[in-house]
Design a protein around this motif. Sequence first.
Motif, mmCIF file in Angstrom:
data_model
loop_
_atom_site.group_PDB
_atom_site.id
_atom_site.type_symbol
_atom_site.label_atom_id
_atom_site.label_comp_id
_atom_site.label_asym_id
_atom_site.label_seq_id
_atom_site.Cartn_x
_atom_site.Cartn_y
_atom_site.Cartn_z
ATOM 1 N N UNK A 146 0.817 -1.210 0.000
ATOM 2 C CA UNK A 146 0.000 0.000 0.000
ATOM 3 C C UNK A 146 0.850 1.258 0.000
ATOM 4 N N UNK A 147 1.916 1.248 0.792
ATOM 5 C CA UNK A 147 2.807 2.410 0.835
ATOM 6 C C UNK A 147 3.506 2.611 -0.502
ATOM 7 N N UNK A 148 3.933 1.522 -1.124
ATOM 8 C CA UNK A 148 4.600 1.627 -2.417
ATOM 9 C C UNK A 148 3.637 2.142 -3.493
ATOM 10 N N UNK A 149 2.382 1.704 -3.424
ATOM 11 C CA UNK A 149 1.380 2.204 -4.380
ATOM 12 C C UNK A 149 1.146 3.700 -4.196
ATOM 13 N N UNK A 150 1.114 4.151 -2.946
ATOM 14 C CA UNK A 150 0.937 5.583 -2.683
ATOM 15 C C UNK A 150 2.119 6.384 -3.208
ATOM 16 N N UNK A 151 3.342 5.887 -2.995
ATOM 17 C CA UNK A 151 4.525 6.574 -3.514
ATOM 18 C C UNK A 151 4.502 6.614 -5.045
ATOM 19 N N UNK A 152 4.136 5.500 -5.655
ATOM 20 C CA UNK A 152 4.079 5.458 -7.123
ATOM 21 C C UNK A 152 3.033 6.424 -7.659
ATOM 22 N N UNK A 153 1.881 6.486 -7.014
ATOM 23 C CA UNK A 153 0.834 7.419 -7.448
ATOM 24 C C UNK A 153 1.298 8.862 -7.302
ATOM 25 N N UNK A 154 1.981 9.157 -6.206
ATOM 26 C CA UNK A 154 2.511 10.512 -6.004
ATOM 27 C C UNK A 154 3.556 10.835 -7.067
#
Length: 82
Positions: free
Chosen positions: A14-22
């Motif tokens: 989830x954290x990696x997905x948030x970083x990728x989206x940002x």
Amino acid sequence: MPLTVQDPYARLEGEMRQLAAAAVSSISSGLAAGAEPGDVVADVVHDLFGAAAGASGGALADRATQDRIVAAVRAILSAGDD
């Protein structure tokens, strides 16, 4: 109270997905503003993922790596337009 089985990597994912989206959002904004794609990628990756990934001696010092990331982001943005 019953125990539940949880994926130990779910939070990290989830954290990696948030970083990728940002990252995609920031790169998209930079490209829309007319900035040099390689510079935008290097700046965003450095800001989000740290100095080890940055352009000055890091993983993005290689122009081909920057170009692959720019192409991937553009493909993601194009897919979002469909």
